[in-house]
Design a protein around this motif. Sequence first.
Motif, PDB file in Angstrom:
ATOM      1  N   GLU A 254      63.534   5.791 106.464  1.00  0.00           N
ATOM      2  CA  GLU A 254      64.236   6.566 105.438  1.00  0.00           C
ATOM      3  C   GLU A 254      64.769   7.870 106.027  1.00  0.00           C
ATOM      4  O   GLU A 254      65.877   8.312 105.702  1.00  0.00           O
ATOM      5  CB  GLU A 254      63.300   6.847 104.266  1.00  0.00           C
ATOM      6  CG  GLU A 254      62.943   5.612 103.458  1.00  0.00           C
ATOM      7  CD  GLU A 254      62.044   5.946 102.282  1.00  0.00           C
ATOM      8  OE1 GLU A 254      61.815   7.145 102.021  1.00  0.00           O
ATOM      9  OE2 GLU A 254      61.561   5.002 101.619  1.00  0.00           O
ATOM     10  N   TRP A 255      63.979   8.486 106.902  1.00  0.00           N
ATOM     11  CA  TRP A 255      64.410   9.740 107.542  1.00  0.00           C
ATOM     12  C   TRP A 255      65.651   9.501 108.393  1.00  0.00           C
ATOM     13  O   TRP A 255      66.604  10.298 108.354  1.00  0.00           O
ATOM     14  CB  TRP A 255      63.270  10.288 108.401  1.00  0.00           C
ATOM     15  CG  TRP A 255      63.686  11.410 109.290  1.00  0.00           C
ATOM     16  CD1 TRP A 255      63.773  12.737 108.957  1.00  0.00           C
ATOM     17  CD2 TRP A 255      64.086  11.316 110.664  1.00  0.00           C
ATOM     18  NE1 TRP A 255      64.211  13.473 110.030  1.00  0.00           N
ATOM     19  CE2 TRP A 255      64.408  12.629 111.089  1.00  0.00           C
ATOM     20  CE3 TRP A 255      64.201  10.261 111.572  1.00  0.00           C
ATOM     21  CZ2 TRP A 255      64.836  12.897 112.388  1.00  0.00           C
ATOM     22  CZ3 TRP A 255      64.636  10.533 112.853  1.00  0.00           C
ATOM     23  CH2 TRP A 255      64.944  11.834 113.252  1.00  0.00           C
TER      24      TRP A 255
ATOM     25  N   ASP B 122      67.921   7.188 108.042  1.00  0.00           N
ATOM     26  CA  ASP B 122      69.060   6.987 107.144  1.00  0.00           C
ATOM     27  C   ASP B 122      69.598   8.333 106.664  1.00  0.00           C
ATOM     28  O   ASP B 122      70.819   8.526 106.557  1.00  0.00           O
ATOM     29  CB  ASP B 122      68.654   6.129 105.951  1.00  0.00           C
ATOM     30  CG  ASP B 122      68.462   4.655 106.317  1.00  0.00           C
ATOM     31  OD1 ASP B 122      69.094   4.198 107.291  1.00  0.00           O
ATOM     32  OD2 ASP B 122      67.681   3.969 105.630  1.00  0.00           O
ATOM     33  N   ALA B 123      68.692   9.278 106.396  1.00  0.00           N
ATOM     34  CA  ALA B 123      69.112  10.613 105.971  1.00  0.00           C
ATOM     35  C   ALA B 123      69.829  11.349 107.109  1.00  0.00           C
ATOM     36  O   ALA B 123      70.807  12.072 106.876  1.00  0.00           O
ATOM     37  CB  ALA B 123      67.907  11.417 105.492  1.00  0.00           C
ATOM     38  N   VAL B 124      69.355  11.171 108.337  1.00  0.00           N
ATOM     39  CA  VAL B 124      70.019  11.776 109.492  1.00  0.00           C
ATOM     40  C   VAL B 124      71.443  11.248 109.616  1.00  0.00           C
ATOM     41  O   VAL B 124      72.397  12.007 109.825  1.00  0.00           O
ATOM     42  CB  VAL B 124      69.226  11.484 110.794  1.00  0.00           C
ATOM     43  CG1 VAL B 124      70.069  11.807 112.027  1.00  0.00           C
ATOM     44  CG2 VAL B 124      67.945  12.298 110.818  1.00  0.00           C
TER      45      VAL B 124
ATOM     46  N   ALA C  52      73.340  10.250 107.384  1.00  0.00           N
ATOM     47  CA  ALA C  52      74.178  10.778 106.304  1.00  0.00           C
ATOM     48  C   ALA C  52      74.807  12.112 106.714  1.00  0.00           C
ATOM     49  O   ALA C  52      75.798  12.537 106.110  1.00  0.00           O
ATOM     50  CB  ALA C  52      73.355  10.947 105.025  1.00  0.00           C
ATOM     51  N   THR C  53      74.252  12.763 107.741  1.00  0.00           N
ATOM     52  CA  THR C  53      74.801  14.034 108.221  1.00  0.00           C
ATOM     53  C   THR C  53      75.824  13.809 109.345  1.00  0.00           C
ATOM     54  O   THR C  53      76.404  14.775 109.847  1.00  0.00           O
ATOM     55  CB  THR C  53      73.704  14.961 108.763  1.00  0.00           C
ATOM     56  OG1 THR C  53      73.205  14.478 110.030  1.00  0.00           O
ATOM     57  CG2 THR C  53      72.538  15.062 107.770  1.00  0.00           C
TER      58      THR C  53
END
Length: 218
Positions: free
Chosen positions: A204-205, A207-209, A211-212
């Motif tokens: 999940e982390w 995937d968040a990275v 997104a940046t």
Amino acid sequence: MPPEYPKADRPPVTGYRVLLPSQWEQIPLRRGTEGAVRRILDAAFSAIPDNAPQDKIGPYKHELERRLRAAVAQAQRGNALDLYLPVKPTAQVKLGASIVVSEELLRRHGKDAHPDDPTQVAIQLLSQDGDDGGDWSSGEIDGALAVRREHVVQGDPVKGIELASRRVEYIVSVPDDPNRWFISAFSTVGDGDLRDDLSEALVEWFDAVMATFRWRRG
């Protein structure tokens, strides 16, 4: 804010950027590699307590350097651009994880292949869904077509892969260059179980990275 250009007048893509926590370090793999490796090792060695047993320090340093250089060598064998490693513990947990960034030329195959249509390449990738137990999906990242793949890679000591790992890859079409694809591949061994809470949280982390993620132009 960067200037906005009409699509036809946009400067070409020259790189990328992502936001990562300070615990992670970038190791460029085309040039400047040795300097980055030395900085990471020097920082790690300087953190060794002064009262640490002298008979333990030497083997520890040797093993740390061996593992770091092995990771760099493996990424370079894959002709990667950058390697990212969590060199500092997070909440006192040392993460067994990495991110390898590379690029490849991908073309659609077949009699109807058209070199200027990344969508067809993505369709071919997505058609592999389930062939190796992996999960494939598609979307968009910073205006570019992207395919996400999540799968498990078994250990293979012959290839220098000591442990099985859970991997997530983002395969992103480079704007204005239809055959060129950017690949960001995250790998983690979790806490020994590739489906444990730590592995889930790290996926999940990542995937968040992603997104940046932003292209660097000009």
